[in-house]
Design an enzyme around this catalytic site. Structure first.
Site, mmCIF file in Angstrom:
data_model
loop_
_atom_site.group_PDB
_atom_site.id
_atom_site.type_symbol
_atom_site.label_atom_id
_atom_site.label_comp_id
_atom_site.label_asym_id
_atom_site.label_seq_id
_atom_site.Cartn_x
_atom_site.Cartn_y
_atom_site.Cartn_z
ATOM 1 N N GLY A 12 1.930 -2.110 7.282
ATOM 2 C CA GLY A 12 1.504 -0.727 7.065
ATOM 3 C C GLY A 12 1.781 0.145 8.268
ATOM 4 N N ARG A 15 2.885 4.847 8.691
ATOM 5 C CA ARG A 15 2.050 6.025 8.953
ATOM 6 C C ARG A 15 0.825 5.625 9.766
ATOM 7 N NH1 ARG A 15 -0.528 7.386 4.437
ATOM 8 N NH2 ARG A 15 0.174 5.696 3.100
ATOM 9 N N ASN A 90 -2.558 -4.667 9.468
ATOM 10 C CA ASN A 90 -3.113 -3.318 9.523
ATOM 11 C C ASN A 90 -3.171 -2.631 8.158
ATOM 12 O OD1 ASN A 90 -3.505 -0.457 10.820
ATOM 13 N ND2 ASN A 90 -1.620 -0.304 9.599
ATOM 14 N N SER A 142 -12.912 -2.486 9.999
ATOM 15 C CA SER A 142 -13.433 -1.109 10.043
ATOM 16 C C SER A 142 -14.897 -1.133 10.435
ATOM 17 C CB SER A 142 -13.311 -0.465 8.655
ATOM 18 O OG SER A 142 -14.083 0.713 8.596
ATOM 19 N N TYR A 155 -14.538 -1.256 -0.228
ATOM 20 C CA TYR A 155 -13.880 -1.217 1.089
ATOM 21 C C TYR A 155 -14.719 -1.963 2.138
ATOM 22 C CZ TYR A 155 -11.596 0.970 5.164
ATOM 23 O OH TYR A 155 -10.922 1.207 6.350
ATOM 24 N N LYS A 159 -13.641 -5.232 4.340
ATOM 25 C CA LYS A 159 -13.550 -5.196 5.809
ATOM 26 C C LYS A 159 -14.567 -6.135 6.476
ATOM 27 C CE LYS A 159 -10.132 -2.279 6.182
ATOM 28 N NZ LYS A 159 -8.846 -2.716 6.715
ATOM 29 N N ILE A 188 -10.967 7.655 12.483
ATOM 30 C CA ILE A 188 -9.723 7.940 13.197
ATOM 31 C C ILE A 188 -8.940 8.998 12.415
ATOM 32 C CG2 ILE A 188 -7.629 6.895 14.197
ATOM 33 C CD1 ILE A 188 -10.298 5.672 15.297
HETATM 34 P P1 NAP Z 1 -3.018 5.359 6.264
HETATM 35 O O1 NAP Z 1 -2.734 6.507 7.154
HETATM 36 O O2 NAP Z 1 -3.438 5.608 4.857
HETATM 37 O O3 NAP Z 1 -1.756 4.367 6.280
HETATM 38 C C1 NAP Z 1 -1.813 3.194 5.523
HETATM 39 C C2 NAP Z 1 -0.574 2.372 5.816
HETATM 40 O O4 NAP Z 1 -0.711 1.140 5.087
HETATM 41 C C3 NAP Z 1 0.705 3.020 5.339
HETATM 42 O O5 NAP Z 1 1.730 2.702 6.254
HETATM 43 C C4 NAP Z 1 0.958 2.330 3.990
HETATM 44 O O6 NAP Z 1 2.350 2.242 3.699
HETATM 45 C C5 NAP Z 1 0.438 0.948 4.279
HETATM 46 N N1 NAP Z 1 0.054 0.197 3.080
HETATM 47 C C6 NAP Z 1 -0.977 0.414 2.239
HETATM 48 N N2 NAP Z 1 -0.983 -0.534 1.283
HETATM 49 C C7 NAP Z 1 0.056 -1.364 1.552
HETATM 50 C C8 NAP Z 1 0.561 -2.531 0.934
HETATM 51 N N3 NAP Z 1 -0.016 -3.040 -0.167
HETATM 52 N N4 NAP Z 1 1.640 -3.142 1.474
HETATM 53 C C9 NAP Z 1 2.235 -2.658 2.589
HETATM 54 N N5 NAP Z 1 1.803 -1.540 3.215
HETATM 55 C C10 NAP Z 1 0.726 -0.906 2.695
HETATM 56 O O7 NAP Z 1 -4.182 4.439 6.873
HETATM 57 P P2 NAP Z 1 -4.745 4.376 8.373
HETATM 58 O O8 NAP Z 1 -5.856 5.348 8.474
HETATM 59 O O9 NAP Z 1 -3.653 4.384 9.341
HETATM 60 O O10 NAP Z 1 -5.435 2.923 8.315
HETATM 61 C C11 NAP Z 1 -4.789 1.768 8.838
HETATM 62 C C12 NAP Z 1 -5.796 0.625 8.828
HETATM 63 O O11 NAP Z 1 -6.926 0.986 9.610
HETATM 64 C C13 NAP Z 1 -6.336 0.279 7.433
HETATM 65 O O12 NAP Z 1 -6.534 -1.107 7.312
HETATM 66 C C14 NAP Z 1 -7.663 1.008 7.405
HETATM 67 O O13 NAP Z 1 -8.559 0.421 6.500
HETATM 68 C C15 NAP Z 1 -8.110 0.845 8.836
HETATM 69 N N6 NAP Z 1 -9.100 1.838 9.287
HETATM 70 C C16 NAP Z 1 -8.811 3.165 9.297
HETATM 71 C C17 NAP Z 1 -9.783 4.073 9.729
HETATM 72 C C18 NAP Z 1 -9.541 5.540 9.788
HETATM 73 O O14 NAP Z 1 -10.503 6.269 10.070
HETATM 74 N N7 NAP Z 1 -8.355 6.044 9.532
HETATM 75 C C19 NAP Z 1 -11.032 3.590 10.150
HETATM 76 C C20 NAP Z 1 -11.273 2.224 10.127
HETATM 77 C C21 NAP Z 1 -10.302 1.348 9.706
HETATM 78 P P3 NAP Z 1 3.035 3.110 2.527
HETATM 79 O O15 NAP Z 1 2.809 4.528 2.841
HETATM 80 O O16 NAP Z 1 4.467 2.708 2.580
HETATM 81 O O17 NAP Z 1 2.329 2.683 1.252
#
Ligand code: NAP
Length: 247
Positions: A12, A15, A90, A142, A155, A159, A188
């Site tokens: 992932g 982005r 990730n 998370s 979710y 996690k 984030i």
């Molecule tokens: P994001 O901006 O929505 O990006 C998600 C990424 O995961 C994208 O690159 C997407 O690729 C990829 N993805 C999703 N499903 C996939 C799959 N089945 N196979 C391969 N790639 C997949 O999310 P983010 O905020 O960066 O979050 C990244 C991680 O951090 C996640 O595990 C999330 O739960 C965790 N997290 C985030 C936050 C926050 O506040 N943002 C807080 C705690 C934890 P495509 O676009 O190509 O589908």
């Protein structure tokens, strides 16, 4: 930051947090495999950005929740580089809804995307890293995996499972010198949190001692530390990166 290994797969990484992890690790000299599922253009842009900073990167498309595709993806890396030194699980999704309105399908699809995918990645990493008796894996969990959150029973379950599973993998990997750790980001600034209404964002910010959402780079540096030689005596640990929101 010192790394004895040479390459890393970041799932992932097209982005958000994953893209930043890829850039930071390339900056520390690792060859980075940028995984994505659908955002091909964005993944290519991250690769170009890394290369324009003299880093080495490759793009690899597969769906992490598809066992066959994940295994094929790792095989591609082994065929190319002869090893996989590091893995960052990730990739993740949300499908938020109050529990009373949540279908089993909504629940299971998030478990599959976040928890089952991480299991597949850890298991495959353990297999291939065992051969070299070297490796380090970081799973992105998370804050809500520890605290829970209304509207996120699927979710938070996924996690919380990642945190517990990381400890079990750490116990199984230790004798083979493979470390498994976990990072639990708070809120984030990425696409995942961008859709939150302003009043909800402000309500969360009022509960964060550092008074703001975190930046993807702030998570990426914590991940780099846990992968690197600098954390050689740390395994099964959960590192919180949340501005003090949960201590
Ligand atoms: P994001 O901006 O929505 O990006 C998600 C990424 O995961 C994208 O690159 C997407 O690729 C990829 N993805 C999703 N499903 C996939 C799959 N089945 N196979 C391969 N790639 C997949 O999310 P983010 O905020 O960066 O979050 C990244 C991680 O951090 C996640 O595990 C999330 O739960 C965790 N997290 C985030 C936050 C926050 O506040 N943002 C807080 C705690 C934890 P495509 O676009 O190509 O589908």
């Amino acid at each position: 930051m010192k790394f004895s290994g040479k390459n890393v797969l970041v799932t992932g990484a097209s982005r958000g947090i994953g893209a930043e992890i890829a850039k930071v690790l390339a900056g520390y000299g690792l060859k980075v495999w940028i995984n994505y599922r659908s955002s091909a253009t964005e993944a290519d842009k991250i690769k170009e950005e890394i290369e324009s900073n003299q880093g080495v990167a490759a793009v690899i498309k597969f769906d992490v929740s598809n066992e066959k595709e994940f295994i094929e993806g790792i095989k591609t890396i082994l065929d190319s580089d002869g090893e996989l030194s590091y893995l960052v699980n990730n990739a993740g999704i949300t499908k938020d809804k109050l529990a009373l309105r949540m279908s089993v399908e909504d629940f299971e699809s998030v478990i599959k995307a976040n928890l089952t995918s991480t299991f597949i990645g850890c298991r495959e990493a353990l297999k291939v890293m065992s051969k070299k008796r070297f490796g380090s894996v970081v799973n992105i969990s998370s804050i809500v995996g520890e605290s829970g959150n209304a509207g996120q029973v699927n979710y938070s379950a996924s996690k919380g499972g990642v945190i517990a599973m990381t400890k079990s993998f750490a116990l199984e990997g230790a004798s083979r010198k493979i470390r498994f750790n976990c990072v639990t980001p708070g809120f984030i600034a990425t696409d995942m949190t961008q859709h939150l209404k302003e009043e909800i964002k402000n309500a969360y910010i009022s509960k964060i001692p550092l008074g703001r959402f975190g930046e993807p780079k702030e998570v990426a540096e914590a991940v780099a530390f846990l992968l690197s030689d600098h954390s050689s005596y740390i395994t099964g640990e959960t590192l919180r990166v949340n501005g003090g929101m949960l201590m």
